[in-house]
Design a protein around this motif. Sequence first.
Motif, short mmCIF file in Angstrom:
data_model
loop_
_atom_site.label_atom_id
_atom_site.label_comp_id
_atom_site.label_asym_id
_atom_site.label_seq_id
_atom_site.Cartn_x
_atom_site.Cartn_y
_atom_site.Cartn_z
N PRO A 257 -29.84 31.75 -21.32
CA PRO A 257 -30.05 30.67 -20.33
C PRO A 257 -31.36 30.77 -19.57
O PRO A 257 -32.00 29.75 -19.30
N VAL A 258 -31.78 31.99 -19.20
CA VAL A 258 -33.02 32.13 -18.42
C VAL A 258 -34.22 31.64 -19.23
O VAL A 258 -35.16 31.04 -18.68
N VAL A 259 -34.21 31.87 -20.54
CA VAL A 259 -35.29 31.40 -21.41
C VAL A 259 -35.21 29.88 -21.59
O VAL A 259 -36.22 29.19 -21.56
N ALA A 260 -34.00 29.38 -21.78
CA ALA A 260 -33.80 27.93 -21.94
C ALA A 260 -34.26 27.17 -20.70
O ALA A 260 -34.90 26.11 -20.80
N ARG A 261 -33.95 27.72 -19.50
CA ARG A 261 -34.36 27.05 -18.26
C ARG A 261 -35.88 27.01 -18.15
O ARG A 261 -36.47 25.99 -17.76
N ALA A 262 -36.53 28.12 -18.49
CA ALA A 262 -38.00 28.17 -18.42
C ALA A 262 -38.62 27.16 -19.37
O ALA A 262 -39.61 26.49 -19.04
N ALA A 263 -38.04 27.02 -20.56
CA ALA A 263 -38.55 26.07 -21.54
C ALA A 263 -38.41 24.63 -21.02
O ALA A 263 -39.35 23.82 -21.13
N ALA A 264 -37.26 24.33 -20.46
CA ALA A 264 -37.02 22.97 -19.95
C ALA A 264 -37.97 22.63 -18.80
O ALA A 264 -38.48 21.51 -18.70
N GLU A 265 -38.22 23.61 -17.94
CA GLU A 265 -39.06 23.36 -16.76
C GLU A 265 -40.54 23.27 -17.10
O GLU A 265 -41.31 22.65 -16.36
N ALA A 267 -41.84 22.20 -20.14
CA ALA A 267 -42.07 21.37 -21.34
C ALA A 267 -43.21 20.36 -21.14
O ALA A 267 -43.27 19.67 -20.12
N VAL A 268 -44.11 20.33 -22.12
CA VAL A 268 -45.21 19.36 -22.13
C VAL A 268 -45.14 18.59 -23.45
O VAL A 268 -45.22 19.19 -24.54
N ASP A 269 -44.98 17.29 -23.37
CA ASP A 269 -44.86 16.45 -24.57
C ASP A 269 -46.23 16.30 -25.24
O ASP A 269 -47.20 15.87 -24.61
N GLU A 270 -46.32 16.69 -26.51
CA GLU A 270 -47.56 16.56 -27.27
C GLU A 270 -47.39 15.61 -28.45
O GLU A 270 -47.97 15.81 -29.52
N GLY A 271 -46.58 14.63 -28.25
CA GLY A 271 -46.36 13.65 -29.32
C GLY A 271 -45.20 14.07 -30.20
O GLY A 271 -44.04 13.93 -29.81
N GLU A 272 -45.50 14.58 -31.39
CA GLU A 272 -44.44 14.97 -32.31
C GLU A 272 -43.86 16.35 -31.97
O GLU A 272 -42.83 16.74 -32.50
N ARG A 273 -44.56 17.09 -31.10
CA ARG A 273 -44.10 18.43 -30.72
C ARG A 273 -44.08 18.59 -29.21
O ARG A 273 -44.67 17.79 -28.48
N VAL A 274 -43.40 19.67 -28.76
CA VAL A 274 -43.29 19.96 -27.34
C VAL A 274 -43.78 21.39 -27.12
O VAL A 274 -43.33 22.32 -27.80
N ARG A 275 -44.71 21.55 -26.17
CA ARG A 275 -45.22 22.89 -25.85
C ARG A 275 -44.49 23.42 -24.62
O ARG A 275 -44.35 22.71 -23.62
N VAL A 276 -44.01 24.67 -24.71
CA VAL A 276 -43.29 25.28 -23.59
C VAL A 276 -43.79 26.71 -23.38
O VAL A 276 -44.35 27.34 -24.28
N THR A 277 -43.54 27.21 -22.17
CA THR A 277 -43.86 28.60 -21.81
C THR A 277 -42.56 29.30 -21.48
O THR A 277 -41.78 28.81 -20.65
N ILE A 278 -42.33 30.45 -22.12
CA ILE A 278 -41.06 31.15 -21.94
C ILE A 278 -41.30 32.62 -21.61
O ILE A 278 -42.32 33.20 -22.00
N PRO A 279 -40.37 33.25 -20.88
CA PRO A 279 -40.47 34.69 -20.64
C PRO A 279 -39.99 35.46 -21.87
O PRO A 279 -39.11 35.01 -22.59
N ILE A 280 -40.59 36.63 -22.12
CA ILE A 280 -40.18 37.45 -23.25
C ILE A 280 -40.01 38.90 -22.81
O ILE A 280 -40.65 39.36 -21.87
N GLU A 281 -39.12 39.61 -23.51
CA GLU A 281 -38.88 41.03 -23.21
C GLU A 281 -39.98 41.90 -23.82
O GLU A 281 -40.58 42.72 -23.16
N SER A 282 -40.20 41.73 -25.12
CA SER A 282 -41.18 42.53 -25.86
C SER A 282 -41.61 41.72 -27.06
O SER A 282 -41.00 40.69 -27.40
N ILE A 283 -42.67 42.18 -27.73
CA ILE A 283 -43.16 41.46 -28.91
C ILE A 283 -42.09 41.44 -30.01
O ILE A 283 -41.81 40.40 -30.60
N GLY A 284 -41.47 42.60 -30.27
CA GLY A 284 -40.46 42.67 -31.32
C GLY A 284 -39.24 41.82 -31.03
O GLY A 284 -38.73 41.11 -31.91
N HIS A 285 -38.76 41.87 -29.79
CA HIS A 285 -37.58 41.09 -29.42
C HIS A 285 -37.87 39.59 -29.50
O HIS A 285 -37.08 38.80 -30.01
N ALA A 286 -39.04 39.18 -29.00
CA ALA A 286 -39.40 37.76 -29.02
C ALA A 286 -39.55 37.27 -30.46
O ALA A 286 -39.14 36.15 -30.79
#
Length: 321
Positions: A257-265, A267-286
């Motif tokens: 949920p914490v990642v989903a909330r960050a994505a929703a908040e 979100a930038v519409d780029e036409g056919e795609r949506v750009r989002v910024t999300i928190p991550i634990e580590s490179i491997g986990h992400a």
Amino acid sequence: MRASRLVSLLLLLQTKGRMTAQALADELEVSVRTIYRDVESLHGAGVPLYGDAGPAGGYQLLDGYRTRLTGLTEQEAESLFLAGLPGPAADLGLGDAVSAAQLKLMAALPSSMRDRASRMASRFHLDAPAWYYDPERSPFLELVADAVWHSRCLEVSYRRWQAPEDVTRTLKPLGLVLKAGRWYLVAQGSSRISTYRVSQMQAVTVLDTTFERPGGFDLAEHWAASLEEFQARQYTGEAVIRLTARGFESFASNVLPVVARAAAESAVDEGERVRVTIPIESIGHAAGMLLRMGGEVEVLSPPELRAHITDVVRQLAATYL
């Protein structure tokens, strides 16, 4: 509404003892002036209620007075049959007690309310454990619960996730929390209050020593704060990703949920795609989290995450092509 508030005020004093007008007003969400009026009404009805002035003052019922009020609303009676989760109650050794209490409550209810309460119990079932996980074995749970109840210190042999794996701790058990089918002990150690997964306890000894609970400690508040702190420690990095419309729609079901909330908040519409910024634990986990979404997601940054996913894709291609 006022009659219900008068009953609530009386029951508060009966269960909590002396309370100031301000404390009663805060609890009942009314003004102090309203509390003064309600107290006068209770006096007029013959309730032996008195007040003392000063910093240590407040309202109090005469010693030994107990209200004979036994009325429950229909909704209150129904809700009581959802309150005692049978599985967790049995885990704590209280299964028989919960069953007996429900039988006594059922016998005491008027027939109309008894029918409604029975219908509630037969049509709604609360299942606490999460999907895809077997119930955890916690052989020391009853022992720990008894120590929590009687404020007795514990000596616990505990298996941790990091080295050294096996440690022994002397703990002051403050409370038990059931989270997604798993039991956690909140306890005070030598320096701070920490959380211990009960299933990871290898041995438990209840000591003869008792302890005083920390003043003002609230288990629910502490647990909520601990979850926030855990998430803050867990997510130490950030990633910018681009999702297809379909990927953005399904993103919340693939992440916490914490990642989903960050994505929703973000979100930038780029036409056919949506750009989002999300928190991550580590490179491997992400990488593992995002690879599950296949071609629905593209990593823009950080470069280390993009490179890691590229390496994984190359390995997969070498295996399957």
